[in-house]
Design an enzyme around this catalytic site. Sequence first.
Site, PDB file in Angstrom:
ATOM      1  N   ASN A  10      40.939  25.843 -36.443  1.00 28.59           N
ATOM      2  CA  ASN A  10      40.146  24.775 -37.053  1.00 28.59           C
ATOM      3  C   ASN A  10      39.571  25.355 -38.342  1.00 28.59           C
ATOM      4  O   ASN A  10      38.668  26.185 -38.297  1.00 28.59           O
ATOM      5  CB  ASN A  10      39.034  24.339 -36.086  1.00 28.59           C
ATOM      6  CG  ASN A  10      38.080  23.347 -36.736  1.00 28.59           C
ATOM      7  OD1 ASN A  10      38.333  22.834 -37.829  1.00 28.59           O
ATOM      8  ND2 ASN A  10      36.972  23.078 -36.061  1.00 28.59           N
ATOM      9  N   TRP A  11      40.126  24.912 -39.448  1.00 26.86           N
ATOM     10  CA  TRP A  11      39.698  25.488 -40.732  1.00 26.86           C
ATOM     11  C   TRP A  11      38.382  24.910 -41.245  1.00 26.86           C
ATOM     12  O   TRP A  11      37.836  25.374 -42.230  1.00 26.86           O
ATOM     13  CB  TRP A  11      40.819  25.328 -41.787  1.00 26.86           C
ATOM     14  CG  TRP A  11      41.836  26.424 -41.712  1.00 26.86           C
ATOM     15  CD1 TRP A  11      42.171  27.169 -40.611  1.00 26.86           C
ATOM     16  CD2 TRP A  11      42.645  26.934 -42.785  1.00 26.86           C
ATOM     17  NE1 TRP A  11      43.128  28.104 -40.936  1.00 26.86           N
ATOM     18  CE2 TRP A  11      43.445  27.975 -42.270  1.00 26.86           C
ATOM     19  CE3 TRP A  11      42.780  26.613 -44.133  1.00 26.86           C
ATOM     20  CZ2 TRP A  11      44.351  28.693 -43.048  1.00 26.86           C
ATOM     21  CZ3 TRP A  11      43.689  27.312 -44.920  1.00 26.86           C
ATOM     22  CH2 TRP A  11      44.462  28.352 -44.376  1.00 26.86           C
ATOM     23  N   LYS A  12      37.881  23.865 -40.570  1.00 27.11           N
ATOM     24  CA  LYS A  12      36.601  23.262 -40.987  1.00 27.11           C
ATOM     25  C   LYS A  12      36.643  22.956 -42.492  1.00 27.11           C
ATOM     26  O   LYS A  12      37.684  22.540 -42.997  1.00 27.11           O
ATOM     27  CB  LYS A  12      35.425  24.165 -40.581  1.00 27.11           C
ATOM     28  CG  LYS A  12      35.509  24.546 -39.093  1.00 27.11           C
ATOM     29  CD  LYS A  12      34.295  25.259 -38.560  1.00 27.11           C
ATOM     30  CE  LYS A  12      34.496  25.575 -37.077  1.00 27.11           C
ATOM     31  NZ  LYS A  12      33.304  26.162 -36.459  1.00 27.11           N
ATOM     32  N   HIS A  93      34.077  17.380 -32.470  1.00 34.27           N
ATOM     33  CA  HIS A  93      33.587  18.752 -32.659  1.00 34.27           C
ATOM     34  C   HIS A  93      32.055  18.734 -32.692  1.00 34.27           C
ATOM     35  O   HIS A  93      31.453  17.791 -33.211  1.00 34.27           O
ATOM     36  CB  HIS A  93      34.152  19.342 -33.956  1.00 34.27           C
ATOM     37  CG  HIS A  93      33.924  20.818 -34.035  1.00 34.27           C
ATOM     38  ND1 HIS A  93      32.704  21.354 -34.382  1.00 34.27           N
ATOM     39  CD2 HIS A  93      34.736  21.870 -33.776  1.00 34.27           C
ATOM     40  CE1 HIS A  93      32.792  22.679 -34.332  1.00 34.27           C
ATOM     41  NE2 HIS A  93      34.010  23.017 -33.969  1.00 34.27           N
ATOM     42  N   GLU A  95      30.042  20.173 -34.494  1.00 28.06           N
ATOM     43  CA  GLU A  95      29.470  20.046 -35.846  1.00 28.06           C
ATOM     44  C   GLU A  95      29.428  18.577 -36.266  1.00 28.06           C
ATOM     45  O   GLU A  95      28.521  18.152 -36.981  1.00 28.06           O
ATOM     46  CB  GLU A  95      30.276  20.913 -36.828  1.00 28.06           C
ATOM     47  CG  GLU A  95      29.978  22.390 -36.599  1.00 28.06           C
ATOM     48  CD  GLU A  95      31.096  23.350 -36.942  1.00 28.06           C
ATOM     49  OE1 GLU A  95      32.052  22.952 -37.629  1.00 28.06           O
ATOM     50  OE2 GLU A  95      31.013  24.515 -36.490  1.00 28.06           O
ATOM     51  N   GLU A 163      33.786  24.244 -26.168  1.00 28.95           N
ATOM     52  CA  GLU A 163      33.187  25.102 -27.185  1.00 28.95           C
ATOM     53  C   GLU A 163      31.667  25.124 -27.005  1.00 28.95           C
ATOM     54  O   GLU A 163      30.979  24.188 -27.456  1.00 28.95           O
ATOM     55  CB  GLU A 163      33.516  24.566 -28.586  1.00 28.95           C
ATOM     56  CG  GLU A 163      35.003  24.493 -28.883  1.00 28.95           C
ATOM     57  CD  GLU A 163      35.281  24.518 -30.381  1.00 28.95           C
ATOM     58  OE1 GLU A 163      36.033  25.400 -30.801  1.00 28.95           O
ATOM     59  OE2 GLU A 163      34.737  23.676 -31.120  1.00 28.95           O
ATOM     60  N   GLY A 169      30.717  30.511 -34.229  1.00 31.95           N
ATOM     61  CA  GLY A 169      30.355  31.218 -35.455  1.00 31.95           C
ATOM     62  C   GLY A 169      29.264  32.258 -35.282  1.00 31.95           C
ATOM     63  O   GLY A 169      28.688  32.724 -36.262  1.00 31.95           O
ATOM     64  N   SER A 208      33.849  31.819 -31.276  1.00 33.47           N
ATOM     65  CA  SER A 208      33.925  33.261 -31.539  1.00 33.47           C
ATOM     66  C   SER A 208      35.126  33.938 -30.895  1.00 33.47           C
ATOM     67  O   SER A 208      35.038  35.092 -30.474  1.00 33.47           O
ATOM     68  CB  SER A 208      32.617  33.957 -31.138  1.00 33.47           C
ATOM     69  OG  SER A 208      31.548  33.499 -31.950  1.00 33.47           O
ATOM     70  N   GLY A 229      37.937  29.119 -35.014  1.00 27.38           N
ATOM     71  CA  GLY A 229      37.410  28.800 -36.333  1.00 27.38           C
ATOM     72  C   GLY A 229      37.652  29.918 -37.324  1.00 27.38           C
ATOM     73  O   GLY A 229      38.759  30.090 -37.841  1.00 27.38           O
ATOM     74  N   GLY A 230      36.632  30.724 -37.561  1.00 23.81           N
ATOM     75  CA  GLY A 230      36.687  31.740 -38.615  1.00 23.81           C
ATOM     76  C   GLY A 230      37.913  32.636 -38.562  1.00 23.81           C
ATOM     77  O   GLY A 230      38.496  32.959 -39.603  1.00 23.81           O
TER      78      GLY A 230
HETATM   79  P1  13P Z   1      34.452  30.160 -34.536  1.00 26.94           P
HETATM   80  O1  13P Z   1      35.771  30.627 -33.967  1.00 26.94           O
HETATM   81  O2  13P Z   1      34.277  30.456 -35.977  1.00 26.94           O
HETATM   82  O3  13P Z   1      33.308  30.565 -33.669  1.00 26.94           O
HETATM   83  O4  13P Z   1      34.504  28.536 -34.467  1.00 26.94           O
HETATM   84  C1  13P Z   1      34.875  27.925 -33.290  1.00 26.94           C
HETATM   85  C2  13P Z   1      35.067  26.485 -33.569  1.00 26.94           C
HETATM   86  O5  13P Z   1      34.138  25.753 -33.833  1.00 26.94           O
HETATM   87  C3  13P Z   1      36.452  25.966 -33.518  1.00 26.94           C
HETATM   88  O6  13P Z   1      36.461  24.580 -33.533  1.00 26.94           O
END
Ligand code: 13P
Length: 247
Positions: A10-12, A93, A95, A163, A169, A208, A229-230
């Site tokens: 997920n590149w956000k 998500h 967020e 999640e 993050g 994470s 994510g990251g």
């Molecule tokens: P991280 O892997 O950066 O913690 O993010 C997880 C995420 O929100 C994937 O949708």
Amino acid sequence: MALKKLVAGNWKMNGRLADLPEIQAIAAAAISHGDVDVALGLPATLIAPACAAAPGFAIGGQDCHWAASGAHTGCLSVDMLKEAGASFVIVGHSERRTDNHETSLDVRQKAEAAMAGGLLAIICVGETEAQRDAGDAVSVVTEQVRASLPVTAAGGAVAIAYEPVWAIGTGRTPSAADVAEMHAAIRAELKSLLGQEGENIRILYGGSVKASNAAELLHIADVDGALVGGASLKAADFIPIISAAKR
Ligand code: 13P
């Protein structure tokens, strides 16, 4: 029978045209890891260029509207995502639930629209740290699953991503025992809602995930993949996670 694992990035709100080589490197790794499904959820502006740069690789969006068209400034319909080349969409998500005040009813309507249009819907759920500290994590998450899941959900059409909000993050992850407990609870909820079909829906873990913890997390019972994510932004970080999903 174990489900084929899905490792999705997920590149956000990250990614520009300059990052297409990273996407191509990840797509190439996906081909050489044929026993794992690999996908990237990209900002909408990158979907079409990424599909052109990496033909056949699974690219998706990070949100959709449930309506087919209309007066919804800034939103994208399922057909728009499909026309750009998307094969899946992430919905709900945390967020978006937080920043955009999306409810589980909104998420269900988005997932229904995705299913109707033939996009795999990755439906996200997860508790806050306060909810976990209060001992409510399982009840909060199973309620989100109940309220967010289309009644006609099926294995090929939806996946759940668990999640924990506090793990996103932060570099923190739940213990293996806590992940196992939550994934078992989600599996039981899916089976109570959908009967046998509940066995066919993949339950991803997200929060994470990185190369150093992926093997442990991805081999917990009922963990059928990861939403990353990251660590999905760079091929060098993401490919070891794909490798860790192999049996
Ligand atoms: P991280 O892997 O950066 O913690 O993010 C997880 C995420 O929100 C994937 O949708």
